[in-house]
Design an enzyme around this catalytic site. Structure first.
Site, PDB file in Angstrom:
ATOM      1  N   ASP A   1      22.463 -21.901 -22.806  1.00 20.30           N
ATOM      2  CA  ASP A   1      22.772 -20.653 -22.502  1.00 20.30           C
ATOM      3  C   ASP A   1      21.393 -19.844 -22.342  1.00 20.30           C
ATOM      4  O   ASP A   1      20.794 -19.389 -23.139  1.00 20.30           O
ATOM      5  CB  ASP A   1      23.580 -19.993 -23.512  1.00 20.30           C
ATOM      6  CG  ASP A   1      23.979 -18.308 -23.313  1.00 20.30           C
ATOM      7  OD1 ASP A   1      23.904 -18.115 -22.144  1.00 20.30           O
ATOM      8  OD2 ASP A   1      24.268 -17.887 -24.440  1.00 20.30           O
TER       9      ASP A   1
ATOM     10  N   HIS B   1      23.714 -18.844 -28.940  1.00 21.45           N
ATOM     11  CA  HIS B   1      23.332 -17.739 -29.803  1.00 21.45           C
ATOM     12  C   HIS B   1      22.971 -18.231 -31.277  1.00 21.45           C
ATOM     13  O   HIS B   1      22.378 -17.492 -31.802  1.00 21.45           O
ATOM     14  CB  HIS B   1      24.258 -16.802 -29.606  1.00 21.45           C
ATOM     15  CG  HIS B   1      24.448 -16.025 -28.394  1.00 21.45           C
ATOM     16  ND1 HIS B   1      25.045 -14.724 -28.304  1.00 21.45           N
ATOM     17  CD2 HIS B   1      24.251 -16.368 -27.197  1.00 21.45           C
ATOM     18  CE1 HIS B   1      25.253 -14.302 -27.020  1.00 21.45           C
ATOM     19  NE2 HIS B   1      24.619 -15.366 -26.289  1.00 21.45           N
TER      20      HIS B   1
ATOM     21  N   HIS C   1      21.223 -16.685 -15.710  1.00 18.44           N
ATOM     22  CA  HIS C   1      20.182 -15.797 -16.196  1.00 18.44           C
ATOM     23  C   HIS C   1      19.233 -16.671 -17.173  1.00 18.44           C
ATOM     24  O   HIS C   1      19.471 -17.629 -17.672  1.00 18.44           O
ATOM     25  CB  HIS C   1      20.914 -14.659 -17.124  1.00 18.44           C
ATOM     26  CG  HIS C   1      21.391 -15.221 -18.342  1.00 18.44           C
ATOM     27  ND1 HIS C   1      20.740 -15.505 -19.560  1.00 18.44           N
ATOM     28  CD2 HIS C   1      22.714 -15.622 -18.762  1.00 18.44           C
ATOM     29  CE1 HIS C   1      21.786 -15.679 -20.417  1.00 18.44           C
ATOM     30  NE2 HIS C   1      23.008 -15.814 -20.036  1.00 18.44           N
TER      31      HIS C   1
ATOM     32  N   ASP D   1      16.732 -15.247 -19.193  1.00 19.20           N
ATOM     33  CA  ASP D   1      16.689 -14.702 -20.561  1.00 19.20           C
ATOM     34  C   ASP D   1      17.235 -15.538 -21.670  1.00 19.20           C
ATOM     35  O   ASP D   1      18.520 -16.076 -21.278  1.00 19.20           O
ATOM     36  CB  ASP D   1      16.540 -13.248 -20.692  1.00 19.20           C
ATOM     37  CG  ASP D   1      18.197 -12.769 -20.566  1.00 19.20           C
ATOM     38  OD1 ASP D   1      18.721 -13.176 -19.657  1.00 19.20           O
ATOM     39  OD2 ASP D   1      18.321 -11.821 -21.174  1.00 19.20           O
TER      40      ASP D   1
ATOM     41  N   GLU E   1      20.333 -10.567 -19.248  1.00 15.81           N
ATOM     42  CA  GLU E   1      21.825 -10.638 -19.703  1.00 15.81           C
ATOM     43  C   GLU E   1      21.846 -10.522 -21.078  1.00 15.81           C
ATOM     44  O   GLU E   1      22.742  -9.848 -21.524  1.00 15.81           O
ATOM     45  CB  GLU E   1      22.459 -11.882 -19.047  1.00 15.81           C
ATOM     46  CG  GLU E   1      23.696 -11.975 -19.041  1.00 15.81           C
ATOM     47  CD  GLU E   1      24.540 -12.255 -20.380  1.00 15.81           C
ATOM     48  OE1 GLU E   1      25.679 -12.372 -20.708  1.00 15.81           O
ATOM     49  OE2 GLU E   1      23.510 -13.124 -21.237  1.00 15.81           O
ATOM     50  N   GLU E   2      21.181 -11.177 -21.760  1.00 12.04           N
ATOM     51  CA  GLU E   2      21.179 -11.052 -23.480  1.00 12.04           C
ATOM     52  C   GLU E   2      20.899  -9.903 -23.976  1.00 12.04           C
ATOM     53  O   GLU E   2      20.884  -9.696 -25.049  1.00 12.04           O
ATOM     54  CB  GLU E   2      20.280 -12.323 -24.170  1.00 12.04           C
ATOM     55  CG  GLU E   2      20.675 -13.692 -23.286  1.00 12.04           C
ATOM     56  CD  GLU E   2      21.993 -14.145 -23.927  1.00 12.04           C
ATOM     57  OE1 GLU E   2      22.812 -13.362 -24.479  1.00 12.04           O
ATOM     58  OE2 GLU E   2      22.339 -15.402 -23.462  1.00 12.04           O
TER      59      GLU E   2
END
Length: 473
Positions: free
Chosen positions: A142, A442, A109, A111, A177-178
Site C-alpha cells: 500500500d 497500515h 499513490h 506516500d 493519499e494517506e
C-alpha cells in the site's frame, strides 16, 4: 445490488498477448528490485514527518516513468490545499491519444502510513525483505506495489509494440493519499486536460485471496473528527470529589457506549445501510482473517461481509488522556478522542456526519460539554458494472490469474474517487489492487505476495494491449 462471481474463463491468448505475458515474467526480478528501492524511501506524508522524503519518493517515481521512454512529459507537481498551502508532490506522466483512440488513466499513490514502533516489526519497516513468497516493508503493498504495477505494465506494453499504438496513457501518482488527499481536488482542476480519460484504473484495493482476483465495485465512505468531552473546570482530587463529581473519562465512556447497541452494532439514528447480496464467509474464517483472540466473537448482526461492506461502522482510533505511568489520583477535566465512522454506500457523508453530531449532542451524559473539531468527510462509491471497461478488465484478470474474478465490496474508503466522478463523469472507473487478506496494510509487518504482484502487472499489461488493439465497445 448483487456482488457475484463473474463467469469469466481464461481465453486462449493471441500471439501478441502471449508476448505481453512473457515480457512481464522476464522483467519481474527488475520490477521487484525497483519496488524495493521505493520501499527504502520513508515517504510518510503526515505533517509530523520529513517532507523531503516524500519529494525524494516523487522524484524516484518520476525517474521510473521517464525511463520507460513512453511518455511525452513526466512532471513532479504540487497543487494547493484548501488552506492555501501546497500539497505533497505528485507525479504526472502523459502520452496523448492519437485519432479517436481511448485514453486510460492509471492511478496509485507513493506516500505511506507511519511505520509505528520498530519493535512491532519482524524486519526493519523501510528495509524491503523477502521471506518466502512475500516482500515485507512499509508501502510494499500500500501502495508502492500499485505504483510499480503501473510502471511494469507500461514497460511490458512498450516492449511488445505499444509505443507504436494510438492509445493514450496517463499515470497519476499521488503523494498524500494517506494524509487525506487535501490537494487532490485542486490537482484535478489544474490538470484537467492532461488527466481526462475514458477509463481510470485505481490500483489501491484488495483481492479475494492470493489466487483469486477481485474488482472492487463498492467502497464505504468515511467521517472522522476530534471529539472533546469536558466536565470540570480543572482537575480535582479523586478522593475528595470522586463519586459525586463526574470526570470527563466517565462521561466520554458513557457517550461512546451510546453509539452501539447490545450486539456492538452502530446505534445512531440517521446512519443507513445499503441493500447488498454478499458471498458467504463463515464466522471462523472471519475470526482468523481479523486475528480475533480465542473466545472473542464478532460484533453486529447479519452476514459478515454485509457488515463489512454495506453497513456503517464506528471506531475510536485514539484517546488523549494521561498514560498509566503518569496517572495521578485526579478527576480528568477533559478527554479528547479521535472518532472514525465508515459510511455505507448510498449515504451522503455529510448527512452521516450530521447524524453523528446530533447523537453526540443529545446523548452527552451528566450535562457534559462536547466539542467536535477537525472534521473530515469522504464519500462512499458504487461502480456501474454495466460498462465495457468492466468486462474488459475482468477478462484480463481471468487470463492473468487463471481464475474467475470476484466483484467485491470493500469496507475501507477511497474518498478521492468522488472527485474523479465529479470532474470526469463519463469515465469508467476500475478499482483494482495488489493486496490480499494477509497484506496487513497500515499495520506492522505489511507485506506483498509476489505472485499477486506478477498477476496484477500481467492483468494491467493485457488491458493496455487490448485497449490499444481496439477491444472495447
Amino acid at each position: 445490488m448483487t456482488l457475484s462471481t463473474p463467469r469469466k474463463d481464461p481465453a486462449a491468448l493471441s500471439e501478441g498477448e502471449q508476448a505481453v505475458v512473457e515480457a512481464v515474467q522476464a522483467a519481474l526480478p527488475q520490477s521487484i528490485a525497483d519496488l524495493g528501492g521505493l520501499v527504502r524511501i520513508p515517504s510518510v506524508s503526515w505533517s509530523a514527518f520529513d517532507p523531503a522524503e516524500v519529494q525524494r519518493s516523487a522524484d524516484a517515481v518520476a525517474g521510473l516513468l521517464d525511463g520507460t521512454g513512453f511518455f511525452e512529459s513526466v512532471d513532479v507537481l504540487r497543487a494547493p490545499t484548501p488552506s492555501g498551502e501546497l500539497g505533497q508532490p505528485a507525479v504526472l506522466a502523459s502520452r496523448p491519444a492519437r485519432g479517436d483512440a481511448p485514453t486510460v488513466l492509471l492511478y496509485a499513490h507513493h506516500d505511506v502510513q507511519p511505520p509505528g514502533r520498530d519493535e512491532d516489526w519482524d524486519t526493519p519497516p523501510f528495509e524491503p525483505t523477502v521471506r518466502g513468497d512475500r516482500l515485507y516493508g512499509r508501502g510494499a503493498a500500500d501502495d508502492k506495489a500499485g505504483v510499480m504495477a503501473h510502471v511494469a505494465a507500461v514497460r511490458a506494453f512498450v516492449e511488445t509494440g505499444g509505443a507504436a499504438s494510438d492509445l493514450g496513457v496517463v499515470v497519476f501518482i499521488e503523494g498524500e493519499e494517506e494524509f487525506g488527499s487535501a490537494s487532490f481536488a485542486a490537482f484535478l482542476e489544474e490538470n484537467r486536460d492532461r488527466l481526462a480519460a475514458d477509463v481510470i484504473v485505481v490500483a489501491d484495493s484488495d483481492n479475494w485471496d492470493t489466487s483469486t482476483p477481485s474488482l472492487t465495485v463498492s467502497l464505504r465512505g468515511n467521517v472522522t473528527f476530534r471529539l472533546t468531552v469536558s466536565t470540570l473546570g480543572h482537575a480535582s482530587h479523586s478522593g475528595m470529589y470522586g463519586g459525586a463529581a463526574p470526570d470527563a473519562m466517565l462521561a466520554a465512556a458513557r457517550l461512546i457506549d451510546s453509539l452501539y447497541d447490545a450486539d456492538g452494532a452502530v446505534a445512531v439514528d440517521g446512519l443507513t445501510a445499503h441493500p447488498m447480496e454478499v458471498p458467504e464467509v463463515t464466522e471462523e474464517q472471519f475470526a482468523a482473517d481479523a486475528a480475533l483472540l480465542e473466545g472473542v466473537g464478532s460484533v453486529g448482526t447479519g452476514p459478515v461481509l454485509e457488515r463489512l461492506w454495506a453497513k456503517p461502522a464506528l471506531t475510536v482510533t485514539g484517546i488523549d488522556a494521561p498514560d498509566v505511568v503518569n496517572a495521578s489520583n485526579t478527576l480528568l477535566p477533559s478527554v479528547s478522542l479521535r472518532v472514525s465512522c465508515r459510511v455505507a454506500p448510498g449515504q451522503d457523508a455529510q448527512d452521516a456526519y450530521e447524524a453523528l453530531a446530533a447523537h453526540i449532542r443529545s446523548h452527552a451524559p451528566f450535562g457534559a460539554h462536547t466539542e467536535i473539531t477537525e472534521v473530515s468527510t469522504g464519500q462512499p462509491f458504487l461502480v456501474d458494472t454495466s460498462g465495457w471497461a468492466v468486462a474488459l478488465a475482468e477478462q484480463a484478470m481471468a487470463d492473468a490469474w487463471g481464475a474467475s474474478p470476484k466483484e467485491v465490496g470493500v469496507g475501507g474508503s477511497i474518498p478521492f474517487i468522488a472527485d474523479l466522478v465529479r470532474v470526469f463523469p463519463q469515465a469508467q472507473i476500475l478499482v483494482t489492487g495488489v493486496e490480499d487478506p494477509d497484506t496487513r496494510a497500515h499495520s506492522p509487518n505489511e507485506s506483498l505476495h509476489l505472485g499477486v504482484f506478477k498477476r496484477a502487472i500481467t492483468t494491467e499489461a493485457l488491458l493496455l494491449h487490448r485497449l490499444a488493439s481496439g477491444a472495447r465497445g
